[in-house]
Design an enzyme around this catalytic site. Structure first.
Site, mmCIF file in Angstrom:
data_model
loop_
_atom_site.group_PDB
_atom_site.id
_atom_site.type_symbol
_atom_site.label_atom_id
_atom_site.label_comp_id
_atom_site.label_asym_id
_atom_site.label_seq_id
_atom_site.Cartn_x
_atom_site.Cartn_y
_atom_site.Cartn_z
ATOM 1 N N GLY A 1 -7.036 9.862 -0.822
ATOM 2 C CA GLY A 1 -7.424 10.802 0.226
ATOM 3 C C GLY A 1 -7.456 12.256 -0.211
ATOM 4 N N HIS B 1 0.834 -1.199 0.000
ATOM 5 C CA HIS B 1 0.000 0.000 0.000
ATOM 6 C C HIS B 1 0.874 1.256 0.000
ATOM 7 C CE1 HIS B 1 -2.835 3.082 1.201
ATOM 8 N NE2 HIS B 1 -3.770 2.285 0.695
ATOM 9 N N GLU C 1 -3.632 2.133 -7.295
ATOM 10 C CA GLU C 1 -4.033 3.307 -6.505
ATOM 11 C C GLU C 1 -3.010 4.420 -6.706
ATOM 12 O OE1 GLU C 1 -6.533 2.084 -2.855
ATOM 13 O OE2 GLU C 1 -4.463 1.660 -2.324
HETATM 14 P P1 13P Z 1 -9.210 6.888 -0.190
HETATM 15 O O1 13P Z 1 -10.378 6.129 -0.706
HETATM 16 O O2 13P Z 1 -9.444 7.489 1.172
HETATM 17 O O3 13P Z 1 -8.686 7.854 -1.202
HETATM 18 O O4 13P Z 1 -8.060 5.798 0.044
HETATM 19 C C1 13P Z 1 -7.816 4.862 -0.941
HETATM 20 C C2 13P Z 1 -6.910 3.831 -0.394
HETATM 21 O O5 13P Z 1 -5.757 4.082 -0.099
HETATM 22 C C3 13P Z 1 -7.457 2.485 -0.191
HETATM 23 O O6 13P Z 1 -6.460 1.561 0.099
#
Ligand code: 13P
Length: 237
Positions: free
Chosen positions: A163, A88, A157
């Site tokens: 975020g 992550h 991601e």
């Molecule tokens: P957000 O949905 O808060 O942008 O985070 C995504 C995330 O890192 C999921 O692992």
């Protein structure tokens, strides 16, 4: 499709238990057929009744031992946890995990037969450097990872979308997912600022096999709405 929630450092053990009760009741009532995963904080891991796959956000590549502050296989086994998030962006960029450490973790939990949701994604300066730079960066994040592992799920991601309320355009998500799918023939989730408002259009894209949702999934009602989106799309509604 796979609809996954990553709570990060949010919700307590008590709140997670309440969340899971509402979620399971929803899945049961609606007869949901899509795969649902939840990654609560480590203190909230438990054996929950129902069909949600509950995973750990992190663990150290060890059965047990002297690794202060870390969880090992022994602690996960107590709760029957056999799913893990690896790579992550926050582990890479906030905790400073190297690709080498990530690959070691991957090999260990692969060896133990875990379902691994393996995350990759580029920071903004790489995105701005163009598509070749972007794919090279993602490729480096696949180094040392067995891309043929049976229980592998990839989550794309973009760091700059996590975020922030920002997402790539739908066209860009589709383009990057298409390229990644050519490279790795595994389920491919999109993550980064997925919310109730955009989940359906993202899920509807070609080469998107699901979503990994952070803050947008902290309210169980919202997560359930996204699951319903996946379910109705799957049924062609
Ligand atoms: P957000 O949905 O808060 O942008 O985070 C995504 C995330 O890192 C999921 O692992």
């Amino acid at each position: 499709m796979i609809i996954a929630a990553n709570f990060k450092t949010n919700l307590t053990r008590q709140k997670t238990a309440e969340y899971m009760a509402v979620l399971e009741a929803f899945l049961e009532k609606e007869g949901v057929t899509q795969e649902v995963m939840v990654f609560p904080p480590a203190t909230a891991l438990d054996r929950f009744d129902g069909r949600t796959q509950v995973g750990t956000q992190n663990a150290y590549p060890t059965r047990n031992g002297a690794f202060t502050g870390e969880l090992g296989l022994e602690q996960l086994e107590e709760f029957g946890t056999d799913t893990i998030l690896i790579g992550h962006s926050e582990r890479r960029h906030v905790m400073g995990e190297s690709q080498e450490e990530i690959a070691r973790k991957f090999s260990f939990y692969k060896e133990k037969g875990f379902t691994i949701v393996y995350c990759i994604g580029e920071p903004l300066e790489v995105r701005e450097a163009g598509n070749d730079a972007l794919m090279d960066y993602l490729e480096a994040q696949l180094e040392g990872i067995d891309l043929h592992y049976k229980k592998l799920v990839i989550a794309y991601e973009p760091v700059w979308a996590i975020g922030t309320g920002l997402t790539p355009s739908l066209g860009d998500i589709e383009l990057i997912h298409a390229a990644l799918k050519q490279r790795v023939a595994k389920p491919l989730l999109y993550g980064g600022s997925v919310k109730v408002d955009n989940a359906r259009e993202i899920l509807a894209l070609q080469h998107v096999d699901g979503i990994l949702v952070g803050s947008g999934a902290l309210a169980v009602e919202d997560f359930c709405r996204m699951i319903r989106d996946a379910e109705t799309l799957h049924k062609g509604e």
